[in-house]
Scaffold this motif. Structure first.
Motif, PDB file in Angstrom:
ATOM      1  N   LYS A 142       0.808  -1.231   0.000  1.00  0.00           N
ATOM      2  CA  LYS A 142       0.000   0.000   0.000  1.00  0.00           C
ATOM      3  C   LYS A 142       0.841   1.283   0.000  1.00  0.00           C
ATOM      4  O   LYS A 142       0.288   2.384   0.071  1.00  0.00           O
ATOM      5  N   GLY A 143       2.161   1.120  -0.022  1.00  0.00           N
ATOM      6  CA  GLY A 143       3.041   2.302  -0.003  1.00  0.00           C
ATOM      7  C   GLY A 143       3.116   2.962   1.373  1.00  0.00           C
ATOM      8  O   GLY A 143       3.654   4.071   1.509  1.00  0.00           O
ATOM      9  N   PHE A 144       2.585   2.289   2.397  1.00  0.00           N
ATOM     10  CA  PHE A 144       2.536   2.892   3.740  1.00  0.00           C
ATOM     11  C   PHE A 144       3.898   2.889   4.447  1.00  0.00           C
ATOM     12  O   PHE A 144       4.187   3.788   5.229  1.00  0.00           O
ATOM     13  N   TYR A 145       4.715   1.853   4.163  1.00  0.00           N
ATOM     14  CA  TYR A 145       6.027   1.802   4.837  1.00  0.00           C
ATOM     15  C   TYR A 145       6.899   2.998   4.417  1.00  0.00           C
ATOM     16  O   TYR A 145       7.557   3.612   5.246  1.00  0.00           O
ATOM     17  N   GLU A 146       6.857   3.290   3.128  1.00  0.00           N
ATOM     18  CA  GLU A 146       7.650   4.424   2.634  1.00  0.00           C
ATOM     19  C   GLU A 146       7.211   5.718   3.325  1.00  0.00           C
ATOM     20  O   GLU A 146       8.029   6.505   3.794  1.00  0.00           O
ATOM     21  N   LYS A 147       5.903   5.873   3.426  1.00  0.00           N
ATOM     22  CA  LYS A 147       5.363   7.066   4.085  1.00  0.00           C
ATOM     23  C   LYS A 147       5.730   7.081   5.566  1.00  0.00           C
ATOM     24  O   LYS A 147       6.072   8.127   6.116  1.00  0.00           O
ATOM     25  N   ALA A 148       5.666   5.913   6.184  1.00  0.00           N
ATOM     26  CA  ALA A 148       5.984   5.831   7.622  1.00  0.00           C
ATOM     27  C   ALA A 148       7.451   6.179   7.859  1.00  0.00           C
ATOM     28  O   ALA A 148       7.785   6.882   8.812  1.00  0.00           O
ATOM     29  N   ARG A 149       8.343   5.696   6.977  1.00  0.00           N
ATOM     30  CA  ARG A 149       9.772   6.001   7.097  1.00  0.00           C
ATOM     31  C   ARG A 149      10.036   7.500   6.963  1.00  0.00           C
ATOM     32  O   ARG A 149      10.925   8.051   7.588  1.00  0.00           O
TER      33      ARG A 149
END
Ligand code: PPS
Ligand code: ADP
Length: 197
Positions: A142-149
């Motif tokens: 979902k692309g959430f890890y990139e955003k979280a980082r």
């Protein structure tokens, strides 16, 4: 506190419903990081059970966080309340004679224990979808890890919020070592014994 509530004893019991359905009802509770494979597994398991004529229902973020638990976020308190309400709903489904498949991160041991207490340990099967954080982050469905980082999503499980792996799950799936088909077949065999009347 619940005041002035007197319980009514209904005549049809869980046992009556289980007898009618010709299988036990229980909750299969998937826990794991975001992107670990919980929804994929839950969906495949439900299809497998359904094919065998078993009455099933799936609870997951889509039907819970956008409805019953709309407004709850990802603080420790909100996750606790999210998991508590899910467990209460799952308990009703078990009482209704249905094999309930629940797929939630449910990151804290305490909250999973609470779910087990609410549902009853005899009706609760904890399945740990054990996928390393690096793999989930690599998948980043979902692309959430990139955003979280980048700090664009706060309190993200595994990055800025804890995940406590279950110490003694009833069943474990290592998605990097086993295909989804193999894992579900193994899980189905494991559940078969528990589903018998
Ligand atoms: N901060 C943060 N941390 C973790 N996950 C987040 C967050 N924000 C949104 N999301 C999305 O919400 C899904 C997880 O919801 P859950 O109800 O399963 O979480 S929990 O049990 O209350 O911890 C999760 O879905 P899955 O990827 O299917 O696990 C995410 O898509
Ligand atoms: N063995 C496997 N089991 C489950 N998912 C897998 C497996 N191998 C790869 N995947 C992929 O990992 C991703 C997991 O996503 P999803 O099921 O939505 O996880 P979650 O519900 O835990 O966030 C999917 O894109 C899925 O195709």
């Amino acid at each position: 506190m619940t005041k002035n509530i007197i319980q009514h004893n209904y005549s049809i019991s869980k046992e009556d419903r289980n007898k009618k359905n010709q299988h036990q009802s229980l909750v299969v509770w998937f826990t794991g990081l975001s992107g670990s494979g919980k929804s994929t597994m839950a969906n495949r398991l439900e299809k497998r059970l359904f094919r065998e004529g078993i009455s099933t229902y799936s609870l997951d973020g889509d039907n819970i966080r956008s409805g019953l638990n709309k407004g709850l976020g990802f603080s420790r308190e909100d996750r606790h309340e999210n998991n508590r309400r899910i467990a209460e709903v799952a308990k009703l489904f078990v009482d209704a004679g249905i094999v309930t498949v629940a797929a939630f991160i449910s990151p804290l041991e305490e909250d999973r224990e609470q779910a087990k207490d609410i549902i009853g340990k005899e009706n609760f099967v904890e399945v740990f979808v054990n996928t390393p954080l690096e793999v989930c982050e690599e998948r980043d469905v979902k692309g959430f890890y990139e955003k979280a980082r980048k700090g664009e999503i706060k309190n993200f499980t595994g990055i800025s919020s804890p995940y406590e792996p279950p110490e003694n799950p009833d069943f474990e799936i290592k998605t990097v070592e086993e295909s989804a088909e193999e894992a579900i077949e193994r899980l189905y065999q494991f559940l078969q014994q528990k589903l018998k009347l």
